[in-house]
Design a protein around this motif. Sequence first.
Motif, short mmCIF file in Angstrom:
data_model
loop_
_atom_site.label_atom_id
_atom_site.label_comp_id
_atom_site.label_asym_id
_atom_site.label_seq_id
_atom_site.Cartn_x
_atom_site.Cartn_y
_atom_site.Cartn_z
N LEU A 53 0.83 -1.21 0.00
CA LEU A 53 0.00 0.00 0.00
C LEU A 53 0.87 1.26 0.00
O LEU A 53 0.54 2.25 -0.68
CB LEU A 53 -0.93 -0.01 1.21
CG LEU A 53 -2.15 -0.94 1.11
CD1 LEU A 53 -2.88 -1.06 2.45
CD2 LEU A 53 -3.11 -0.46 0.01
N ASP A 54 1.99 1.27 0.75
CA ASP A 54 2.87 2.45 0.76
C ASP A 54 3.49 2.67 -0.62
O ASP A 54 3.59 3.82 -1.08
CB ASP A 54 3.98 2.25 1.80
CG ASP A 54 3.46 2.40 3.24
OD1 ASP A 54 2.36 2.97 3.40
OD2 ASP A 54 4.15 1.96 4.17
N ILE A 55 3.89 1.60 -1.30
CA ILE A 55 4.47 1.73 -2.65
C ILE A 55 3.39 2.21 -3.62
O ILE A 55 3.62 3.10 -4.45
CB ILE A 55 5.06 0.39 -3.11
CG1 ILE A 55 6.25 0.00 -2.21
CG2 ILE A 55 5.51 0.47 -4.57
CD1 ILE A 55 6.79 -1.41 -2.47
N MET A 56 2.18 1.63 -3.52
CA MET A 56 1.08 2.01 -4.41
C MET A 56 0.71 3.48 -4.22
O MET A 56 0.42 4.19 -5.20
CB MET A 56 -0.14 1.13 -4.14
CG MET A 56 0.05 -0.31 -4.60
SD MET A 56 -1.17 -1.45 -3.89
CE MET A 56 -2.70 -0.71 -4.45
N LYS A 57 0.75 3.94 -2.97
CA LYS A 57 0.43 5.34 -2.70
C LYS A 57 1.44 6.26 -3.37
O LYS A 57 1.09 7.28 -3.96
CB LYS A 57 0.39 5.58 -1.20
CG LYS A 57 0.02 6.99 -0.81
CD LYS A 57 -0.03 7.13 0.70
CE LYS A 57 -0.38 8.56 1.11
NZ LYS A 57 -0.45 8.71 2.59
N ALA A 58 2.74 5.89 -3.27
CA ALA A 58 3.79 6.70 -3.89
C ALA A 58 3.67 6.70 -5.41
O ALA A 58 4.02 7.68 -6.07
CB ALA A 58 5.16 6.18 -3.46
N LYS A 59 3.17 5.63 -6.01
CA LYS A 59 3.07 5.52 -7.46
C LYS A 59 1.69 5.92 -7.99
O LYS A 59 1.47 5.93 -9.21
CB LYS A 59 3.37 4.08 -7.89
CG LYS A 59 4.75 3.58 -7.50
CD LYS A 59 5.84 4.35 -8.23
CE LYS A 59 7.22 3.79 -7.90
NZ LYS A 59 8.30 4.49 -8.64
N GLY A 60 0.78 6.23 -7.09
CA GLY A 60 -0.57 6.64 -7.53
C GLY A 60 -1.45 5.51 -7.95
O GLY A 60 -2.36 5.68 -8.79
N ILE A 61 -1.25 4.31 -7.39
CA ILE A 61 -2.07 3.14 -7.73
C ILE A 61 -3.15 2.99 -6.66
O ILE A 61 -2.84 2.88 -5.48
CB ILE A 61 -1.20 1.87 -7.79
CG1 ILE A 61 -0.10 2.04 -8.86
CG2 ILE A 61 -2.06 0.65 -8.11
CD1 ILE A 61 0.93 0.93 -8.85
N PRO A 62 -4.42 2.97 -7.03
CA PRO A 62 -5.51 2.87 -6.04
C PRO A 62 -5.61 1.47 -5.45
O PRO A 62 -5.13 0.49 -6.01
CB PRO A 62 -6.77 3.22 -6.84
CG PRO A 62 -6.45 2.80 -8.23
CD PRO A 62 -4.96 3.07 -8.41
#
Length: 248
Positions: A154-163
């Motif tokens: 989730l932290d990586i997805m947040k940084a990359k803009g992935i919902p």
Amino acid sequence: MRSTHSGYTRLTKFHKFSAAGVAVAGAATLGFGLASHAVAADTASVKPVAWSAQSFGETQQEELTKAADGAAAQAKTDAQARVKAEADAAAKAKADRERAAKEAASRAEARKALKAAPAKPAEKPAAKPAAAKPAAPAPKAYADNLDGWIRQSLDIMKAKGIPGSYEGIKRNVMRESTGNPHAINDWDVNAVNGVPSKGLLQIIDPTFKAYHVDGTSWNIWDPVANIVASCNYAADKYGSMDNVNSAY
């Protein structure tokens, strides 16, 4: 003339002179008589001394000449001393003038060199020490289990803009692999085609490579890389992993 005072006789000034004259005259007469007698008695043994006014004058002239010569020599010495003193003073004055001229020339040369020298750049104020940068936060620690894998993803997805959400990811992981990162499907159509579904969210190799996210492992069996790539694919096809409720 005599005068009497207090019982004695006093001679006046005139009487003193008269008496003195008589005494001198008598003494001269007496002396002449004695001298004549003595000369007459010793005529045979004593020779007369020759004397003349000319010899006396020559002696006096010699003494005067000697005195004049001495005065001239002294005057010459004094004149030479004055000449030497004047020469010494002139030489000292010349040396002083030359020294003053050299000093003036030296000062002029120094001023000329100072004007010709390039201007010294103004010193820059000392730079203030840079404020110490805050220390980089220590890498966040994640548990090596399903909860830790989902939170790191989730932290990586947040940084990359992935919902995606924790609940949506966990729900699909439990349906696809029951939380086993080494799960593999060897019976469905993908397996028949030689590309079986693998990992927590059962993604095939071509899809994993196409939707791989930078910063994660290229190993499809890595739990975090598998979740992030699968969520990136779901976001592209369904808008978010939260919208997936069956095989995808």
